[in-house]
Design a protein around this motif. Structure first.
Motif, short mmCIF file in Angstrom:
data_model
loop_
_atom_site.label_atom_id
_atom_site.label_comp_id
_atom_site.label_asym_id
_atom_site.label_seq_id
_atom_site.Cartn_x
_atom_site.Cartn_y
_atom_site.Cartn_z
N ARG A 1 5.85 9.42 0.74
CA ARG A 1 6.80 9.71 -0.33
C ARG A 1 6.04 10.20 -1.56
O ARG A 1 4.96 9.71 -1.87
N ASP A 2 6.62 11.17 -2.24
CA ASP A 2 5.98 11.65 -3.47
C ASP A 2 6.73 11.22 -4.72
O ASP A 2 6.35 11.56 -5.82
N ASP A 3 7.80 10.42 -4.56
CA ASP A 3 8.57 9.94 -5.70
C ASP A 3 8.00 8.61 -6.20
O ASP A 3 8.63 7.56 -6.11
N LEU A 4 6.80 8.68 -6.75
CA LEU A 4 6.11 7.47 -7.18
C LEU A 4 6.86 6.75 -8.30
O LEU A 4 6.77 5.52 -8.41
N ASP A 5 7.62 7.49 -9.09
CA ASP A 5 8.43 6.84 -10.13
C ASP A 5 9.46 5.91 -9.51
O ASP A 5 9.65 4.77 -9.96
N MET B 1 0.86 20.42 -5.22
CA MET B 1 0.30 21.76 -5.44
C MET B 1 0.35 22.62 -4.19
O MET B 1 0.56 23.83 -4.28
N MET B 2 0.19 22.01 -3.02
CA MET B 2 0.26 22.78 -1.78
C MET B 2 1.68 23.29 -1.51
O MET B 2 1.87 24.28 -0.83
N GLN B 3 2.67 22.61 -2.09
CA GLN B 3 4.06 23.06 -1.99
C GLN B 3 4.44 23.95 -3.19
O GLN B 3 5.60 24.31 -3.33
N ASP B 4 3.45 24.25 -4.02
CA ASP B 4 3.65 25.06 -5.23
C ASP B 4 4.72 24.44 -6.14
O ASP B 4 5.54 25.14 -6.70
N ARG B 5 4.67 23.10 -6.23
CA ARG B 5 5.61 22.38 -7.08
C ARG B 5 4.93 21.98 -8.39
O ARG B 5 3.72 21.77 -8.44
N ASP B 6 5.72 21.83 -9.41
CA ASP B 6 5.24 21.33 -10.69
C ASP B 6 4.77 19.89 -10.50
O ASP B 6 5.41 19.11 -9.81
N TRP B 7 3.67 19.52 -11.11
CA TRP B 7 3.19 18.15 -11.02
C TRP B 7 3.33 17.42 -12.35
O TRP B 7 3.34 16.19 -12.39
N TYR C 1 0.85 -1.18 0.00
CA TYR C 1 0.00 0.00 0.00
C TYR C 1 0.89 1.24 0.00
O TYR C 1 1.74 1.39 0.89
N VAL C 2 0.74 2.08 -1.00
CA VAL C 2 1.52 3.31 -1.10
C VAL C 2 0.58 4.46 -0.74
O VAL C 2 -0.32 4.82 -1.51
N ALA C 3 0.77 5.00 0.46
CA ALA C 3 -0.08 6.07 0.99
C ALA C 3 0.53 7.42 0.62
O ALA C 3 1.66 7.71 1.01
N THR C 4 -0.21 8.22 -0.10
CA THR C 4 0.32 9.49 -0.61
C THR C 4 -0.16 10.70 0.17
O THR C 4 0.32 11.80 -0.08
N ALA C 5 -1.10 10.53 1.09
CA ALA C 5 -1.70 11.67 1.77
C ALA C 5 -0.78 12.22 2.85
O ALA C 5 -0.20 11.47 3.63
N ALA C 6 -0.68 13.53 2.91
CA ALA C 6 -0.04 14.20 4.04
C ALA C 6 -1.09 14.28 5.15
O ALA C 6 -2.24 14.62 4.90
N LEU C 7 -0.70 13.93 6.35
CA LEU C 7 -1.65 13.90 7.46
C LEU C 7 -1.63 15.23 8.18
O LEU C 7 -1.08 15.38 9.26
N TRP C 8 -2.29 16.23 7.57
CA TRP C 8 -2.26 17.61 8.02
C TRP C 8 -3.09 17.89 9.27
O TRP C 8 -2.85 18.84 9.98
N ASP C 9 -4.11 17.08 9.49
CA ASP C 9 -5.01 17.39 10.61
C ASP C 9 -5.53 16.10 11.24
O ASP C 9 -5.26 15.00 10.76
N ASP C 10 -6.29 16.25 12.32
CA ASP C 10 -6.81 15.08 13.05
C ASP C 10 -7.73 14.24 12.18
O ASP C 10 -7.73 13.01 12.29
#
Length: 171
Positions: free
Chosen positions: A67-71, A96-102, A35-44
């Motif tokens: 991790r965001d390096d899915l490649d 996008m929340m880090q204002d990074r290119d996707w 299981y590759v979990a991509t969510a940042a756990l920002w809140d409760d």
């Protein structure tokens, strides 16, 4: 169930049952499940959701999180493995929340999925069916999510839309 595919995209709206359906699909294939979990756990609320997902999955899954390096993850996986990437929407949100290119990371990820010996199941939200958002950031996100889903669908061998827990095979 759907036919065996190297890349399967599972789409659905929020709380549509897409993650549960994707988990069942992965387990039905009998491969080593990661299981590759991509969510940042920002809140409760996000932490509680992650806990519920982990409890539902149980111990037969290995976990890669944060991790965001899915490649790289796809490149490292081998034959006999199956990756469940949950989800493309949270991955996109984080960038996008880090204002990074996707776009370039998405291209690298899709290319790595095409090359990997593992099977890959990607969960993503279909967010384009609602109204046009009232602010620029939300509109930018909606357009980006739609574009990402189209790229993923083009690369996938199978695409399934889950509504109310029921799968509809699109491709």
């Amino acid at each position: 169930m759907i036919r065996q595919a190297q890349i399967t995209l599972v789409l659905g709206h929020a709380a549509s049952g897409k993650s549960v359906w994707a988990e069942e699909l992965v387990l039905s294939r009998g491969a080593v499940a990661t299981y590759v979990a991509t969510a940042a756990l920002w809140d409760d609320d996000m932490r509680a959701k992650a806990r519920r997902h982990a409890e539902r999955r149980g111990p037969e899954w290995s976990l890669i999180e944060g991790r965001d390096d899915l490649d790289a993850i796809c490149t490292e996986a081998g034959a006999g493995d199956i990756l469940l990437i949950d989800c493309a929407t949270m991955w996109l949100t984080g960038l996008m929340m880090q204002d990074r290119d996707w776009s370039a990371p998405a291209d690298a990820w899709i290319a790595a999925m095409a090359r990997t010996k593992a099977q890959v199941v990607v969960v993503s939200n279909d967010i384009g069916g609602g109204i046009t958002p009232d602010n620029a950031l939300a509109r930018r996100f909606q357009r980006a999510q739609g574009a990402l889903n189209q790229r993923l669908a083009a690369a996938a061998d199978a695409v399934v839309l889950v509504t109310a827990g029921l799968p509809q095979v699109l491709k």
